[in-house]
Each structure stands twice: as structure tokens, then as C-alpha cells.
Enzyme design. Sequence first.
Site, short mmCIF file in Angstrom:
data_model
loop_
_atom_site.label_atom_id
_atom_site.label_comp_id
_atom_site.label_asym_id
_atom_site.label_seq_id
_atom_site.Cartn_x
_atom_site.Cartn_y
_atom_site.Cartn_z
N CYS A 83 0.80 -1.23 0.00
CA CYS A 83 0.00 0.00 0.00
C CYS A 83 0.84 1.28 0.00
O CYS A 83 0.29 2.37 -0.22
CB CYS A 83 -0.94 0.00 1.20
N GLY A 116 -13.99 -6.46 -3.90
CA GLY A 116 -13.91 -7.21 -2.66
C GLY A 116 -12.58 -7.07 -1.96
O GLY A 116 -11.74 -6.25 -2.32
N CYS A 212 -13.63 1.53 6.74
CA CYS A 212 -12.65 0.76 5.98
C CYS A 212 -12.50 1.34 4.58
O CYS A 212 -13.50 1.72 3.95
CB CYS A 212 -13.09 -0.69 5.86
#
Length: 396
Positions: A83, A116, A212
Site C-alpha cells: 500500500c 472485494g 474501511c
Amino acid sequence: MGNRVFVVGVGMTKFEKPGAREWDYPDMAREAGTNALTDAGIDYPKVEQAYVGYVYGESTSGQRAVYELGMTGIPVVNVNNNCSTGSTALYLAAQAIRGGLADCTLALGFEKMQKGSLGSTFDDREQPMMRHLLALAELQEFAMPPAPYMFGAAGKEHMERYGTTPEQFAKIGVKNHRHSRNNPYAQFQDEYILDEVLASKPIYGPLTKLQCSPTSDGSGAVILASEAFVDKHGLASQAVEIVGQAMVTDMNSTFDDKSAITLVGADMTRKAAAKVYEQSGISPEDVDVIELHDCFSTNELLTYEALGLCPEGDGGKLVDNDDTTYGGRWVVNPSGGLISKGHPLGATGLAQASELTWQLRGTADQRQVDGAQIALQHNIGLGGAVVVTAYRPAER
């Protein structure tokens, strides 16, 4: 620090839900890269090196991406650091200028993601985060998927140690969704009240869905230049200087501390921030605006403490006092952060840099932080790497 490094051009795409827009990663890179070049007022042949970040894609996708901007034979380095990929590309592009190896470089990042939760691709070999997951499973019951489990477990530990409440974490989600209302680049632009955030789908520990970050498609780009390049091309009025920058990877303490908070990078962040404060001569009190890695609301609160905005354990007090939004001590994630702006992994760090450049130029429209003079960026990837960067306008 070596030679001075300046941001002279930034650009990004709107971040989108995967599959919501008919485009491929070369289209994303062309849009973001062209925007950055236009912002800098230069043509692609002026760029001497390119560092291109992505996590999900085939080898040399970086070349395919920048070929949309031009094919000049320059070095193109592909970057993958989970990330923190985008800020790692930025770090490397800055390092080339800092070391006198180039006068103009490009950091480009993109991601075309699946819908997802994040999954693994190569299941016939050791997973890079297996050691982290095994260590965490000794502390808290294992759950899937891994990312919300890890950051949710860190939030649970913070609650147990310091009495932090689910409401304090949820308020961070409320804040970042509210900030994104004014960001045309954000994947989400909806506002929620606290009860709605708390009542959204439970994920793990204190985390609910609206706390989130989502999977996202999108791209970001930054043009960096040396002081000589800035002077030669008359870019000082728009240039933003990188006055401190540090990258830190996992240390022995990551595992030795037996702490979920440490396993998700708090020590890395603390060490990187300390280096940046020393390099730049600034302190947390000097900072006006911050873009930090709120992959989950729990990590935003943990990062307040790791960046030195408050003592360890007091992150919840900053939330309750509204110290991290407009009218408070700092404005954190005016873009909406990863939670609401979106999180295409390779692009996130460069979108953060773009937002902070606009803030320091005074061109962030309705998101503008009044009188912003010093900005701080934090981007983390588990497995692990943290990049912290400090910025200041060149002419103020």
C-alpha cells in the site's frame, strides 16, 4: 539531504469502484500523467527517469503505462511496496534528484483492482506477511480477510490499553466521509452521521464497513525537479519543496514487542517521522495539513500518536476535541483519505502528494485549509514499509 527537490506538477484521476468505468491501466496512467505534465508546463521529453508503482499487474506494466506519455528511452523502474507503493515511487524519484543523478523525474502510480477484499496471487510460496500474521495470531484470534483483521486487532489492543472507544474510531470515519464531499476525485462523496457509521456492517473488532477503505481503480502522478530545473523553467511560484523524507521498513521491534499496534507499523511510522522532523527542522506543532494512511479508522488514530501529534494513548482525545478537522489544530485527510477517497494501492501515495501540493499552493477549492504553510504525508504498506514526507511552498 543532498540537493533540494521540488514538486512542480501533480495530477490524478478520479478514483472509481473497480469496474465502474471502462478503462485499463494505460488509460489511467495517461490521464494522471498528462495532468501532471500540464500542471508542470513541460513536455514529457524533459523527464529523465520514471518510477512507476503498481501492486496488481504483470512485470513491466510500468513501461506500458508511461509509453502513453512518450517513448524516449529513459530508465523506467517498476515499484511494488504494497500500500506504500506510490510513495515509494515518489521516494525513489526524489532520491535521483537529491543525489544529482537527474534534474526532472516522474513518479507515477496506478491500480486496476478486483472487487472485494484483497487476496493473494501466488499461493505456491511463502506469503510476505505470513510472519506478521503468525505473530498476531499469538495475540488475538485469527480472522479473515487479513488486512481488517490486523488493523482491527490493533484497534482492540488500543482500546484495552488506553480505554479508547468504538465511537472515537467511528468519528474518524464520519470526518473523512464528510471531508470527501468537496473532493471531485473521491470515490465516495456521501456524508454519514455517527450512528450510521457505527451501525454499518461489522468487520472486525471496532471496525465497521464505513471505517474501511475500499478497493479502487485510479492513478496519480507527480513531476519532481531540481532547483536548477525550477529556476530555468520559471516554476518557483508553483513549486513545493520536499523538505524532509524518510522510508523505514520493519525492525526487530515489529515482532519483539508482542503488540498488534507495532505489527501494523507504528514503530516504522515513529522512526520515519522522527527522521523527517530532524531533516526539515519542523515539529508536529508546525504542521498545518496532513494526509495519512487511514486504510482503516483504527490506523488513523494510531498514526496520530506515531507522528507525534499527541502522546501515546491520547489519540481518542484528539478525535473528541475535533483537533483533526477544519477549525482544529490540524486538518487530517482533507481529501477524504483512503476511507472515502478510495485506495488504488499504487496510486494512493501520489494522490496524497497531489492533495498536499494543492493545499500548499492554495488551490484546493472547498477543501482548502486556510493559511496552510507546512504539510505532512504518511503512507504505509504492511510487510512492510512506511514513507513520511514533509512539504513547504518554495516561495513562502
